[in-house]
Scaffold this motif. Sequence first.
Motif, PDB file in Angstrom:
ATOM      1  N   VAL A 154     -15.529 -44.306 -24.602  1.00  0.00           N
ATOM      2  CA  VAL A 154     -14.719 -45.274 -25.358  1.00  0.00           C
ATOM      3  C   VAL A 154     -15.414 -45.583 -26.687  1.00  0.00           C
ATOM      4  CG1 VAL A 154     -13.826 -47.631 -25.390  1.00  0.00           C
ATOM      5  CG2 VAL A 154     -13.716 -46.293 -23.283  1.00  0.00           C
ATOM      6  N   LEU A 155     -16.725 -45.835 -26.606  1.00  0.00           N
ATOM      7  CA  LEU A 155     -17.482 -46.165 -27.822  1.00  0.00           C
ATOM      8  C   LEU A 155     -17.433 -45.010 -28.821  1.00  0.00           C
ATOM      9  CD1 LEU A 155     -19.654 -48.606 -28.506  1.00  0.00           C
ATOM     10  CD2 LEU A 155     -21.181 -46.653 -28.571  1.00  0.00           C
ATOM     11  N   ASN A 156     -17.595 -43.793 -28.314  1.00  0.00           N
ATOM     12  CA  ASN A 156     -17.596 -42.631 -29.209  1.00  0.00           C
ATOM     13  C   ASN A 156     -16.219 -42.398 -29.834  1.00  0.00           C
ATOM     14  OD1 ASN A 156     -20.293 -41.931 -29.086  1.00  0.00           O
ATOM     15  ND2 ASN A 156     -20.028 -40.739 -27.207  1.00  0.00           N
ATOM     16  N   ILE A 157     -15.176 -42.802 -29.124  1.00  0.00           N
ATOM     17  CA  ILE A 157     -13.838 -42.674 -29.716  1.00  0.00           C
ATOM     18  C   ILE A 157     -13.686 -43.675 -30.859  1.00  0.00           C
ATOM     19  CG2 ILE A 157     -11.379 -43.127 -29.276  1.00  0.00           C
ATOM     20  CD1 ILE A 157     -11.785 -41.744 -26.537  1.00  0.00           C
ATOM     21  N   ILE A 158     -14.178 -44.899 -30.657  1.00  0.00           N
ATOM     22  CA  ILE A 158     -14.121 -45.879 -31.754  1.00  0.00           C
ATOM     23  C   ILE A 158     -14.991 -45.391 -32.913  1.00  0.00           C
ATOM     24  CG2 ILE A 158     -14.524 -48.272 -32.445  1.00  0.00           C
ATOM     25  CD1 ILE A 158     -14.163 -49.082 -29.527  1.00  0.00           C
ATOM     26  N   ALA A 159     -16.139 -44.793 -32.579  1.00  0.00           N
ATOM     27  CA  ALA A 159     -17.038 -44.284 -33.629  1.00  0.00           C
ATOM     28  C   ALA A 159     -16.410 -43.114 -34.364  1.00  0.00           C
ATOM     29  CB  ALA A 159     -18.370 -43.864 -33.021  1.00  0.00           C
ATOM     30  N   GLY A 160     -15.488 -42.422 -33.699  1.00  0.00           N
ATOM     31  CA  GLY A 160     -14.895 -41.234 -34.313  1.00  0.00           C
ATOM     32  C   GLY A 160     -15.667 -39.970 -33.992  1.00  0.00           C
ATOM     33  N   ARG A 182     -23.158 -37.278 -39.164  1.00  0.00           N
ATOM     34  CA  ARG A 182     -21.706 -37.425 -39.126  1.00  0.00           C
ATOM     35  C   ARG A 182     -21.302 -38.866 -39.393  1.00  0.00           C
ATOM     36  NH1 ARG A 182     -19.395 -35.354 -33.719  1.00  0.00           N
ATOM     37  NH2 ARG A 182     -17.441 -35.762 -34.771  1.00  0.00           N
ATOM     38  N   VAL A 183     -22.014 -39.806 -38.766  1.00  0.00           N
ATOM     39  CA  VAL A 183     -21.671 -41.219 -38.979  1.00  0.00           C
ATOM     40  C   VAL A 183     -21.860 -41.585 -40.449  1.00  0.00           C
ATOM     41  CG1 VAL A 183     -22.398 -43.586 -38.489  1.00  0.00           C
ATOM     42  CG2 VAL A 183     -22.087 -41.972 -36.618  1.00  0.00           C
ATOM     43  N   LEU A 184     -22.910 -41.043 -41.065  1.00  0.00           N
ATOM     44  CA  LEU A 184     -23.164 -41.354 -42.475  1.00  0.00           C
ATOM     45  C   LEU A 184     -22.292 -40.509 -43.404  1.00  0.00           C
ATOM     46  CD1 LEU A 184     -27.043 -41.726 -42.513  1.00  0.00           C
ATOM     47  CD2 LEU A 184     -25.344 -43.511 -42.779  1.00  0.00           C
ATOM     48  N   ARG A 185     -21.592 -39.555 -42.835  1.00  0.00           N
ATOM     49  CA  ARG A 185     -20.798 -38.596 -43.615  1.00  0.00           C
ATOM     50  C   ARG A 185     -21.630 -38.001 -44.741  1.00  0.00           C
ATOM     51  NH1 ARG A 185     -15.633 -41.673 -44.454  1.00  0.00           N
ATOM     52  NH2 ARG A 185     -14.598 -41.612 -42.456  1.00  0.00           N
ATOM     53  N   LEU A 186     -22.794 -37.465 -44.385  1.00  0.00           N
ATOM     54  CA  LEU A 186     -23.661 -36.848 -45.391  1.00  0.00           C
ATOM     55  C   LEU A 186     -23.038 -35.538 -45.857  1.00  0.00           C
ATOM     56  CD1 LEU A 186     -27.163 -37.320 -43.708  1.00  0.00           C
ATOM     57  CD2 LEU A 186     -26.143 -38.689 -45.510  1.00  0.00           C
ATOM     58  N   SER A 187     -23.307 -35.181 -47.096  1.00  0.00           N
ATOM     59  CA  SER A 187     -22.810 -33.910 -47.631  1.00  0.00           C
ATOM     60  C   SER A 187     -23.567 -32.752 -46.976  1.00  0.00           C
ATOM     61  CB  SER A 187     -23.013 -33.871 -49.137  1.00  0.00           C
ATOM     62  OG  SER A 187     -24.394 -33.922 -49.430  1.00  0.00           O
ATOM     63  N   GLU A 188     -22.968 -31.553 -46.995  1.00  0.00           N
ATOM     64  CA  GLU A 188     -23.612 -30.378 -46.387  1.00  0.00           C
ATOM     65  C   GLU A 188     -25.026 -30.188 -46.956  1.00  0.00           C
ATOM     66  OE1 GLU A 188     -23.487 -27.609 -44.162  1.00  0.00           O
ATOM     67  OE2 GLU A 188     -22.068 -28.916 -43.156  1.00  0.00           O
ATOM     68  N   TRP A 189     -25.163 -30.368 -48.255  1.00  0.00           N
ATOM     69  CA  TRP A 189     -26.465 -30.183 -48.906  1.00  0.00           C
ATOM     70  C   TRP A 189     -27.479 -31.172 -48.373  1.00  0.00           C
ATOM     71  CZ3 TRP A 189     -29.531 -26.970 -50.945  1.00  0.00           C
ATOM     72  CH2 TRP A 189     -30.618 -27.376 -51.725  1.00  0.00           C
ATOM     73  N   ALA A 242     -20.706 -48.233 -37.962  1.00  0.00           N
ATOM     74  CA  ALA A 242     -22.096 -47.795 -37.761  1.00  0.00           C
ATOM     75  C   ALA A 242     -22.422 -47.751 -36.274  1.00  0.00           C
ATOM     76  CB  ALA A 242     -23.043 -48.749 -38.468  1.00  0.00           C
ATOM     77  N   VAL A 243     -23.249 -46.788 -35.901  1.00  0.00           N
ATOM     78  CA  VAL A 243     -23.609 -46.625 -34.490  1.00  0.00           C
ATOM     79  C   VAL A 243     -25.114 -46.832 -34.314  1.00  0.00           C
ATOM     80  CG1 VAL A 243     -23.525 -45.087 -32.495  1.00  0.00           C
ATOM     81  CG2 VAL A 243     -21.779 -44.905 -34.272  1.00  0.00           C
ATOM     82  N   VAL A 244     -25.478 -47.640 -33.320  1.00  0.00           N
ATOM     83  CA  VAL A 244     -26.876 -47.703 -32.877  1.00  0.00           C
ATOM     84  C   VAL A 244     -26.944 -46.833 -31.636  1.00  0.00           C
ATOM     85  CG1 VAL A 244     -28.724 -49.156 -31.997  1.00  0.00           C
ATOM     86  CG2 VAL A 244     -27.180 -50.027 -33.763  1.00  0.00           C
TER      87      VAL A 244
END
Lengths: 263, 292
Positions: A50-56, B196-203, A80-82
């Motif tokens: 569930v958390l990962n779905i909210i995280a995307g 991925r969470v930070l959406r960093l560029s490929e570089w 943001a994810v911890v």
Amino acid sequence: MDRFVELENIRKHFDTKKGRFVALQDVNLTIRQGEFVSLIGHSGCGKSTVLNIIAGLLDPSDGIALCNGREIDGPGPERAVVFQNHSLLPWLTCYGNILLAVERVFGAKESKLQLAARTEEALALVGLQHARDKHPHEISGGMKQRVGIARALAMEPKVLLMDEPFGALDALTRANLQDEMVKIVEKTGSTVVMVTHDVDEAVLLSDRIVMMTNGPAATVGEILQVDLPRPRNRLALASDPAYHACRSAVLDFLYQKHKREAA
Amino acid sequence: MTVAKPVAANLPLPRRRKTVSPAARLAATPWLAPVVPLLRAVVPPLLGLLAFLLLWTLVSQLSRGSLPGPVSTWASARVLFADPFYQNGPNDQGIGWNILMSLGRVGMGFGMAALVGIPLGFLIGRFDFLARMTAPVISLLRPVSPLAWLPIGLLVFKAASPASIWVIFISSIWPMILNTAAGVRAVPQDYLNVARVLRLSEWKVFTVILLPATLPHMLTGVRLAVGTAWLVIVAAEMLTGGVGLGFWVWDEWNNLNVEHILIAIFVVGLVGLLLEQALVWLARKASFGQEN
């Protein structure tokens, strides 16, 4: 905002070698802005899913996941994810790890000086100014997790997602960090979703506790409103009957209604 | 990674009943206590070397002088290293030149292998399709003895030196490709999730996450490659001639100067050891306290 994060009829299955495994089914949940929600359940019940779905980080197989009125499409810094195991980059210092996130989120609009100030501020929020230039392998597990929290908070996320953030820590360190988390949440008013299997932690920190049934095809079993006044204090709560009522409600759900057979 | 972890000296010794280890007895003698760790570090290797020298002397005695002993080899080495950089025509040059020429060829071949192999390893590690595509060719060519490539080198380059460089190139490229690719595949998903969470560029993903995370694996590849390259150069030079340690060994065999062959063996071993140690040191620097 009353419907800040919204999950509607979420279903998630994984295709494995042994066939299709349905992890989640009919998960419905809405989270208000500024609310602290815990997801609790036995291991394997899909609470992290569930958390990962909210995280995307995971896409739902079916159903709609919304954040701030928009469909969640992949991960992003506003959620943001911890991570459970801190996930700090070992080759960057504590400062560097936080700066990486700060740069990505605010780098386009702010000067280097402002970015540095934000990073220092985040370190100060978790009381780690002294470990500023240390690398992750030089600090304790609790400190690493604090850096992980600071990194997430520094991004000023709309939602802070925490996946068993204190799970890997010893009991005393965990209690300290929970107390710090209480203060930080009160200070920042963040919207938080936390996955946990620690009943005390859930009651201490949450506004609502979402209890999940056992998988496969897990779903939301019950939701408990925790109406304990804030600021909350661990010691005062220990003798508070309302606290114990909440605690027993969760324990009752986990160990009576949805008891897990010993694997 | 195969870097041996140093055994912590302060680990509690396994408890034994009654019997006391000689080291413990030594440590119990107060005036000796400070030098015990030093003795423990120095005495066994010295004993080993001494045993080796004794064995060598014995064998040379038994061979009735056809194999020189340590003493005459040492005397010969002192003469040789007194003037390491003389030049008497193309086939008679000082030991220093020979070492430098061999090192130069290894450096060239190895450097080019790194330039090709490491980026290729990154691509193979990152893209599964490419990995499947290259797998049959790599598996087929990797077990081939590097020297089998020498005739191809001579055919293409029509000269000895580029041919030996080519052999070094081909022998050191495989460990670099394979280890880099393995390193890229072993980058923890957690780090990539952070990206991925930070959406960093490929570089940025490449410079901040992939490159540093892969570095220890990459350096293992480099270390294995340098080891092989140094093994191969001596053999390649024996076949191709010119200036270099390998050729020198062969030349001295033709001169029946066995002392010089023995010296060459020690020099090859010593240089190889130094190369290896330098890379181990580098790898430790680059591991950032990661578990490897």
